[in-house]
Design a protein around this motif. Structure first.
Motif, mmCIF file in Angstrom:
data_model
loop_
_atom_site.group_PDB
_atom_site.id
_atom_site.type_symbol
_atom_site.label_atom_id
_atom_site.label_comp_id
_atom_site.label_asym_id
_atom_site.label_seq_id
_atom_site.Cartn_x
_atom_site.Cartn_y
_atom_site.Cartn_z
ATOM 1 N N ARG A 16 0.830 -1.202 0.000
ATOM 2 C CA ARG A 16 0.000 0.000 0.000
ATOM 3 C C ARG A 16 0.870 1.260 0.000
ATOM 4 N N SER A 17 1.912 1.240 0.828
ATOM 5 C CA SER A 17 2.824 2.377 0.889
ATOM 6 C C SER A 17 3.518 2.593 -0.444
ATOM 7 N N PHE A 18 3.919 1.488 -1.059
ATOM 8 C CA PHE A 18 4.584 1.533 -2.360
ATOM 9 C C PHE A 18 3.660 2.110 -3.421
ATOM 10 N N ASN A 19 2.427 1.609 -3.443
ATOM 11 C CA ASN A 19 1.452 2.088 -4.429
ATOM 12 C C ASN A 19 1.157 3.580 -4.246
ATOM 13 N N GLN A 20 0.992 4.005 -2.982
ATOM 14 C CA GLN A 20 0.689 5.405 -2.710
ATOM 15 C C GLN A 20 1.860 6.306 -3.081
ATOM 16 N N ARG A 21 3.075 5.861 -2.780
ATOM 17 C CA ARG A 21 4.252 6.647 -3.130
ATOM 18 C C ARG A 21 4.366 6.808 -4.643
ATOM 19 N N ALA A 22 4.018 5.754 -5.349
ATOM 20 C CA ALA A 22 4.059 5.801 -6.810
ATOM 21 C C ALA A 22 3.002 6.761 -7.357
ATOM 22 N N VAL A 23 1.824 6.782 -6.741
ATOM 23 C CA VAL A 23 0.764 7.706 -7.158
ATOM 24 C C VAL A 23 1.211 9.146 -6.940
ATOM 25 N N ASP A 24 1.801 9.402 -5.778
ATOM 26 C CA ASP A 24 2.297 10.752 -5.481
ATOM 27 C C ASP A 24 3.383 11.171 -6.468
ATOM 28 N N LEU A 25 4.237 10.235 -6.815
ATOM 29 C CA LEU A 25 5.312 10.521 -7.765
ATOM 30 C C LEU A 25 4.747 10.850 -9.138
ATOM 31 N N ARG A 26 3.776 10.090 -9.572
ATOM 32 C CA ARG A 26 3.167 10.356 -10.877
ATOM 33 C C ARG A 26 2.530 11.752 -10.907
ATOM 34 N N LYS A 27 1.856 12.126 -9.836
ATOM 35 C CA LYS A 27 1.253 13.465 -9.766
ATOM 36 C C LYS A 27 2.330 14.548 -9.828
ATOM 37 N N ALA A 28 3.428 14.317 -9.112
ATOM 38 C CA ALA A 28 4.518 15.291 -9.093
ATOM 39 C C ALA A 28 5.163 15.419 -10.481
ATOM 40 N N LEU A 29 5.289 14.314 -11.179
ATOM 41 C CA LEU A 29 5.854 14.340 -12.531
ATOM 42 C C LEU A 29 4.956 15.128 -13.483
ATOM 43 N N ARG A 30 3.657 14.959 -13.331
ATOM 44 C CA ARG A 30 2.718 15.717 -14.167
ATOM 45 C C ARG A 30 2.817 17.211 -13.867
ATOM 46 N N LEU A 31 2.924 17.531 -12.587
ATOM 47 C CA LEU A 31 3.046 18.933 -12.198
ATOM 48 C C LEU A 31 4.345 19.532 -12.738
ATOM 49 N N TYR A 32 5.425 18.776 -12.630
ATOM 50 C CA TYR A 32 6.722 19.254 -13.120
ATOM 51 C C TYR A 32 6.668 19.498 -14.630
ATOM 52 N N ASN A 33 6.035 18.593 -15.324
ATOM 53 C CA ASN A 33 5.895 18.734 -16.777
ATOM 54 C C ASN A 33 5.102 19.992 -17.123
ATOM 55 N N LEU A 34 4.015 20.218 -16.392
ATOM 56 C CA LEU A 34 3.179 21.396 -16.626
ATOM 57 C C LEU A 34 3.945 22.681 -16.341
ATOM 58 N N LEU A 35 4.661 22.717 -15.213
ATOM 59 C CA LEU A 35 5.428 23.906 -14.842
ATOM 60 C C LEU A 35 6.539 24.203 -15.848
ATOM 61 N N MET A 36 7.199 23.172 -16.324
ATOM 62 C CA MET A 36 8.258 23.381 -17.302
ATOM 63 C C MET A 36 7.698 23.919 -18.607
ATOM 64 N N MET A 37 6.561 23.413 -19.011
ATOM 65 C CA MET A 37 5.932 23.887 -20.242
ATOM 66 C C MET A 37 5.523 25.353 -20.130
ATOM 67 N N LYS A 38 5.078 25.755 -18.941
ATOM 68 C CA LYS A 38 4.576 27.112 -18.753
ATOM 69 C C LYS A 38 5.677 28.128 -18.456
ATOM 70 N N ARG A 39 6.750 27.687 -17.802
ATOM 71 C CA ARG A 39 7.722 28.655 -17.283
ATOM 72 C C ARG A 39 9.109 28.587 -17.911
ATOM 73 N N ASN A 40 9.393 27.551 -18.628
ATOM 74 C CA ASN A 40 10.729 27.367 -19.184
ATOM 75 C C ASN A 40 11.179 28.557 -20.026
ATOM 76 N N GLU A 41 10.329 28.964 -20.955
ATOM 77 C CA GLU A 41 10.691 30.055 -21.864
ATOM 78 C C GLU A 41 10.835 31.377 -21.105
ATOM 79 N N ARG A 42 9.964 31.616 -20.141
ATOM 80 C CA ARG A 42 10.051 32.858 -19.374
ATOM 81 C C ARG A 42 11.354 32.920 -18.580
#
Length: 264
Positions: A16-42
């Motif tokens: 359960r801990s492993f699965n939850q950590r993986a879910v949190d990681l996936r969310k963080a990766l999506r957020l990082y991708n979004l932030l890079m797309m929005k802020r990289n050029e600026r």
């Protein structure tokens, strides 16, 4: 509770801990991708503006030095030689050739005019408020990115510590196993990169640290009277300091982009 039951419970808890950590990681990766797309050029634009400040100061210094030499020389020769020097002066000095009729007196002020032009350019482009605005904007844009990356690397390190084969047999989620595999690849390559020996931990904010250090030094470069005017004796030093900041920020941004590629 029997030993077998306890081990089963422990394995279930780890799964359960492993699965939850993986879910949190996936969310963080999506957020990082979004932030890079929005802020990289600026962020790139802001770094270019820091570099522009340094280039502007260098040009002003070079122009002021050239004007000073030209003004001093023309003031020394006097008379006909001075008028001839005016007639041969480049148009870029900002003095009309018609002014040669005025005589050597006009020529003597050439250096002063050049210095005045440089001073006006400096006041218009380089002042404390503008510099601090750049620092604040860059910090605002990069802070979330670096926090997110720090969380991702910590989460990946945690996933790598699990007994993956055993969890796979225990029925761990497929997506969680994929995140674990990605974590092994990323952290393994990361540790072998030019940042060898880096151990992810919360609070390590490279770009923020660079900007905070720079902000603490700003006072020494500007006058005490209004805090906006750059001290004459510090033009070259400030130019070099801003150039160094721009180069270091670019290195950190390159790193953020490198990690972005590794996550893809």
């Amino acid at each position: 509770m029997q030993t077998s039951d306890f081990l089963s419970f422990l394995l279930l808890s780890k799964r359960r801990s492993f699965n939850q950590r993986a879910v949190d990681l996936r969310k963080a990766l999506r957020l990082y991708n979004l932030l890079m797309m929005k802020r990289n050029e600026r962020l790139r634009v802001l770094i270019a503006e820091f570099s522009s400040i340094s280039h502007t100061l260098d040009k002003i210094q070079k122009k002021s030095k050239t004007m000073g030499i030209a003004g001093g020389t023309t003031g020394a020769v006097g008379g006909v030689t001075a008028v001839l020097g005016m007639a041969l002066a480049p148009v870029t000095m900002g003095i009309s050739l018609v002014a040669t009729a005025v005589g050597a007196g006009m020529v003597a002020s050439a250096g002063g005019m050049g210095a005045h032009t440089a001073q006006q350019a400096k006041k218009k482009i380089v002042n404390r408020t503008a510099v601090e605005k750049l620092v604040d904007e860059y910090k605002t844009n990069v802070a979330d990115l670096e926090h997110c990356l720090d969380f991702i690397l910590c989460a990946m390190s945690e996933l790598r510590r699990h007994d993956i084969p055993r969890l796979r047999m225990a029925g761990a989620q497929t997506d969680a196993l994929k995140m674990a595999h990605l974590s092994q690849c990323v952290v393994g390559n990361y540790m072998n990169s030019n940042r060898k020996g880096y151990v992810p931990h919360p609070g390590r904010m490279p770009s923020e640290g660079l900007l905070q250090a720079f902000a603490k030094e700003v006072d020494q470069y500007f006058t005490e009277k209004d805090g906006q005017k750059l001290k004459k004796s510090n033009k070259t030093r400030f130019s070099g300091r801003v150039r160094l900041l721009a180069e270091n920020l670019q290195d950190e941004l390159d790193h953020l982009n490198h990690m972005w590629e590794m996550f893809s």
